[in-house]
Each structure stands twice: as structure tokens, then as C-alpha cells.
Design a protein around this motif. Structure first.
Motif, PDB file in Angstrom:
ATOM      1  N   VAL A 101       0.837  -1.208   0.000  1.00 32.11           N
ATOM      2  CA  VAL A 101       0.000   0.000   0.000  1.00 32.11           C
ATOM      3  C   VAL A 101       0.870   1.256   0.000  1.00 32.11           C
ATOM      4  CG1 VAL A 101      -1.788   1.277   1.265  1.00 32.11           C
ATOM      5  CG2 VAL A 101      -1.789  -1.242   1.294  1.00 32.11           C
ATOM      6  N   LEU A 102       0.523   2.170  -0.892  1.00 31.64           N
ATOM      7  CA  LEU A 102       1.194   3.474  -0.904  1.00 31.64           C
ATOM      8  C   LEU A 102       0.116   4.544  -0.725  1.00 31.64           C
ATOM      9  CD1 LEU A 102       3.758   5.204  -1.312  1.00 31.64           C
ATOM     10  CD2 LEU A 102       3.296   5.172  -3.769  1.00 31.64           C
ATOM     11  N   ILE A 103       0.240   5.306   0.349  1.00 29.33           N
ATOM     12  CA  ILE A 103      -0.712   6.398   0.588  1.00 29.33           C
ATOM     13  C   ILE A 103      -0.112   7.677   0.018  1.00 29.33           C
ATOM     14  CG2 ILE A 103      -1.967   7.706   2.348  1.00 29.33           C
ATOM     15  CD1 ILE A 103      -1.696   5.239   4.182  1.00 29.33           C
ATOM     16  N   LEU A 104      -0.845   8.268  -0.919  1.00 33.29           N
ATOM     17  CA  LEU A 104      -0.334   9.445  -1.623  1.00 33.29           C
ATOM     18  C   LEU A 104      -1.027  10.700  -1.114  1.00 33.29           C
ATOM     19  CD1 LEU A 104      -0.507   7.914  -5.201  1.00 33.29           C
ATOM     20  CD2 LEU A 104       1.580   8.382  -3.907  1.00 33.29           C
ATOM     21  N   PHE A 105      -0.257  11.635  -0.626  1.00 34.07           N
ATOM     22  CA  PHE A 105      -0.804  12.951  -0.279  1.00 34.07           C
ATOM     23  C   PHE A 105      -0.568  13.826  -1.496  1.00 34.07           C
ATOM     24  CE2 PHE A 105      -0.136  10.940   3.762  1.00 34.07           C
ATOM     25  CZ  PHE A 105      -1.210  11.373   4.527  1.00 34.07           C
ATOM     26  N   ASN A 106      -1.630  14.034  -2.273  1.00 32.47           N
ATOM     27  CA  ASN A 106      -1.488  14.764  -3.539  1.00 32.47           C
ATOM     28  C   ASN A 106      -1.843  16.240  -3.357  1.00 32.47           C
ATOM     29  OD1 ASN A 106      -1.068  14.996  -6.330  1.00 32.47           O
ATOM     30  ND2 ASN A 106      -3.260  14.824  -6.743  1.00 32.47           N
ATOM     31  N   LYS A 107      -1.486  17.027  -4.352  1.00 32.47           N
ATOM     32  CA  LYS A 107      -1.767  18.472  -4.409  1.00 32.47           C
ATOM     33  C   LYS A 107      -0.930  19.252  -3.403  1.00 32.47           C
ATOM     34  CE  LYS A 107      -6.501  17.810  -6.126  1.00 32.47           C
ATOM     35  NZ  LYS A 107      -7.803  18.390  -6.311  1.00 32.47           N
ATOM     36  N   ILE A 108       0.295  18.799  -3.183  1.00 32.86           N
ATOM     37  CA  ILE A 108       1.127  19.548  -2.230  1.00 32.86           C
ATOM     38  C   ILE A 108       1.596  20.875  -2.828  1.00 32.86           C
ATOM     39  CG2 ILE A 108       1.935  17.544  -0.918  1.00 32.86           C
ATOM     40  CD1 ILE A 108       4.598  17.839  -2.485  1.00 32.86           C
ATOM     41  N   ASP A 109       1.288  21.100  -4.117  1.00 31.87           N
ATOM     42  CA  ASP A 109       1.616  22.403  -4.710  1.00 31.87           C
ATOM     43  C   ASP A 109       0.658  23.488  -4.230  1.00 31.87           C
ATOM     44  OD1 ASP A 109      -0.536  22.600  -7.313  1.00 31.87           O
ATOM     45  OD2 ASP A 109      -0.156  20.649  -6.481  1.00 31.87           O
ATOM     46  N   LEU A 110      -0.496  23.083  -3.680  1.00 33.50           N
ATOM     47  CA  LEU A 110      -1.479  24.081  -3.244  1.00 33.50           C
ATOM     48  C   LEU A 110      -1.230  24.474  -1.786  1.00 33.50           C
ATOM     49  CD1 LEU A 110      -4.756  22.581  -4.795  1.00 33.50           C
ATOM     50  CD2 LEU A 110      -3.406  24.535  -5.616  1.00 33.50           C
ATOM     51  N   PRO A 111      -1.508  25.735  -1.460  1.00 36.97           N
ATOM     52  CA  PRO A 111      -1.334  26.143  -0.064  1.00 36.97           C
ATOM     53  C   PRO A 111      -2.391  25.484   0.819  1.00 36.97           C
ATOM     54  CG  PRO A 111      -2.319  27.913  -1.347  1.00 36.97           C
ATOM     55  CD  PRO A 111      -2.010  26.811  -2.322  1.00 36.97           C
ATOM     56  N   CYS A 112      -2.022  25.223   2.045  1.00 38.49           N
ATOM     57  CA  CYS A 112      -2.978  24.586   2.955  1.00 38.49           C
ATOM     58  C   CYS A 112      -2.686  25.054   4.379  1.00 38.49           C
ATOM     59  CB  CYS A 112      -2.857  23.068   2.849  1.00 38.49           C
ATOM     60  SG  CYS A 112      -4.033  22.206   3.896  1.00 38.49           S
ATOM     61  N   PHE A 113      -3.735  25.155   5.169  1.00 41.83           N
ATOM     62  CA  PHE A 113      -3.532  25.629   6.541  1.00 41.83           C
ATOM     63  C   PHE A 113      -2.975  24.538   7.449  1.00 41.83           C
ATOM     64  CE2 PHE A 113      -7.880  24.105   6.194  1.00 41.83           C
ATOM     65  CZ  PHE A 113      -8.021  23.288   7.306  1.00 41.83           C
TER      66      PHE A 113
END
Ligand code: GTP
Ligand code: MG
Length: 253
Positions: A190-202
């Protein structure tokens, strides 16, 4: 078979398209170098040494840089970017291998503009060639209630989370726990992908992992679980995903 799952809109379809683009690009690169993947070693400048320097520079820049460098074969590095060809009789030749990073700062450069995607209603099957054929089955997020019908014959599982939208974490957590406890997936990597790290997030990805109690989940799960932070838009981290897929599918289907 690799299952690609996650809530709707997290970026699964874009990831598959990006992986295809990267592999196409590498395939063209290796073809341009005579199909030969150079290994670490020494060569004579002007014969294959200079080309080796080029490959080093191209691979460090981007797959497009690599392709362009190979097409231009013989043009000195100095002319193209201030990198001097090594003066010695022998100079190092480097493996044409996965570049460590495939991204540009604006999200448009190396991989081009992100292709459009539509919500997947149903399932998409895509074959990719990462040393061997790997079939990726994306299941649309809207198919969540019937994901379990597709768990059979699954060697690896990519589970995607939108790292720019922590408000959907609890739903992702419930999905993930359901997947990890499903008997047909007990043997899957299993690979858990945290995608959209290019977007700002709080919230940082570390904070999200902690909210998900991910260290405890990983410790208790039967499966081998890895995590990765990626941007399907910019290409960040995608070479790591390909490497992981290769490893997970080294044997079997
Ligand atoms: N900024 C940013 N946008 C992304 C990224 N990955 C995907 N997107 C965008 O997110 C939107 C949804 O992407 P899709 O790939 O269609 O999402 P999906 O997970 O396949 O969604 P379903 O098929 O409905 O389950 C699209 O507009 C993508 O361009 C990323 O890494 N960064
Ligand atoms: Mg989709």
C-alpha cells in the motif's frame, strides 16, 4: 493489478496521465541514446564521455532537457548551460536512470500543462510499462460504495488523499481503514499518496498524518504501507511512485 483509489477529485486520473507522460518521455530518451542505458563508469570524451556529461546534466534538469540534450548530441555542455565538458581523457558516465525530480516551479514547464480530466464514473484501466507491464485500475471516487467488488487480484494499492483539503480527512480515514481490513487486500503493498502539495494549505502533511493516527494505522496493519507527498500537477514525487510500483510488482502480476 494495481488499484488506485481515493475520494472524487483527489487527482487519480491526472496521476495516471502524468505517469504515462513520464514513461513515454523516458522511453524516447533511452531510444535516442541507442536504447543503451549507460552505467556508472568511465569513457573517453568526444566519444561517449561528452555524451555522458550531457546525460548527467539533462537528467538533473528534466526529462525534456534530457531528450533535447540527446537530440543535440555532441553539443558541449558549456554552450548550453555553463557546464564544461571534463578536460581529462577519461570522464565519468552516468546511468540514465529515473531523475530524482520531475517538476518545474510553475507547474507548466517540464511535464507541460496538466491535461484536462473528468470525474471517473466507473473504472479506468491503464497499462503502464515500468520495466514490466503494470495495469492500474482507477476507481472513481463516486464508486466508493462498490469499490470492494474490485479488490480481487490486487497486488498493490495506491490510496490518494487531497493534501490541500483537510476537511475531507475523516472520510478518507474511514475509506482507508475499510481497505486495510478487507481480506482480499491483506497481501497488497500500500502506498498512501498525499497529492496536491503544490497548493497552499492551513495544515501540514505531518499534521494530517498525525490526525489520521497514521503511525498507529501503519503499525497495526497487515500490509506494508508507505507514504508519499506528491503533486500530480507539477510532477513532484512521481518518480518515487514509479519506483514504488516497480518494487511492488517485481514479481507476480
Ligand atoms: N493543484 C493541483 N491540482 C490537481 C492535482 N492533481 C489533480 N488536480 C486537479 O484536480 C482535479 C480532479 O482531478 P482528477 O484526476 O480528475 O480527480 P480523480 O481523483 O480522478 O476524481 P474522480 O475520477 O472523480 O474520482 C482536476 O482539475 C485536476 O487537474 C495536483 O497535484 N495539484
Ligand atoms: Mg478520475
Amino acid at each position: 493489478m494495481c488499484l488506485l483509489l481515493g475520494a472524487t477529485g483527489v487527482g487519480k486520473s491526472l496521476l495516471v496521465k502524468r505517469l504515462q507522460t513520464i514513461l513515454r518521455c523516458w522511453a524516447r530518451g533511452t531510444a535516442a541514446s541507442g536504447g543503451g542505458v549507460l552505467s556508472h563508469g568511465w569513457g573517453t570524451p568526444g566519444v561517449n564521455g561528452a555524451r555522458g556529461c550531457w546525460i548527467l546534466m539533462g537528467a538533473a534538469m528534466s526529462p525534456w532537457g534530457l531528450e533535447w540534450g540527446l537530440w543535440s548530441g555532441g553539443v558541449s555542455g558549456e554552450a548550453q548551460g555553463g557546464i564544461r565538458p571534463l578536460p581529462a581523457l577519461l570522464c565519468p558516465i552516468w546511468v540514465l536512470d529515473f531523475p530524482a525530480q520531475l517538476s518545474s516551479q510553475d507547474g507548466k514547464g517540464d511535464l507541460g500543462d496538466p491535461p484536462p480530466t473528468r470525474p471517473t464514473v466507473g473504472t479506468n484501466l491503464t497499462d503502464i510499462m515500468a520495466h514490466k507491464k503494470i495495469t492500474i485500475r482507477e476507481l472513481g471516487g463516486c464508486m466508493g460504495p462498490i469499490w470492494s467488488s474490485y479488490y480481487g487480484n490486487c497486488r498493490s494499492l495506491l490510496f490518494m488523499i487531497d493534501a490541500s483539503d483537510p476537511t475531507r480527512l475523516s472520510a478518507s480515514c474511514a475509506h482507508l481503514l475499510g481497505l486495510l481490513s478487507a481480506p482480499p487486500l491483506a497481501e497488497a503493498s500500500v502506498l498512501i499518496l498525499f497529492n496536491k502539495i503544490d497548493l497552499p494549505c492551513f495544515m501540514t502533511v505531518e499534521e494530517m498524518k498525525s490526525l489520521l493516527r497514521l503511525p498507529d494505522v501503519i503499525a497495526c496493519a497487515k500490509q506494508n504501507i508507505a507514504t508519499a507527498e506528491i503533486s500530480a500537477r507539477k510532477g513532484t514525487g512521481l518518480t518515487g511512485v514509479l519506483r514504488w510500483l516497480q518494487d511492488a510488482h517485481r514479481t507476480g502480476v
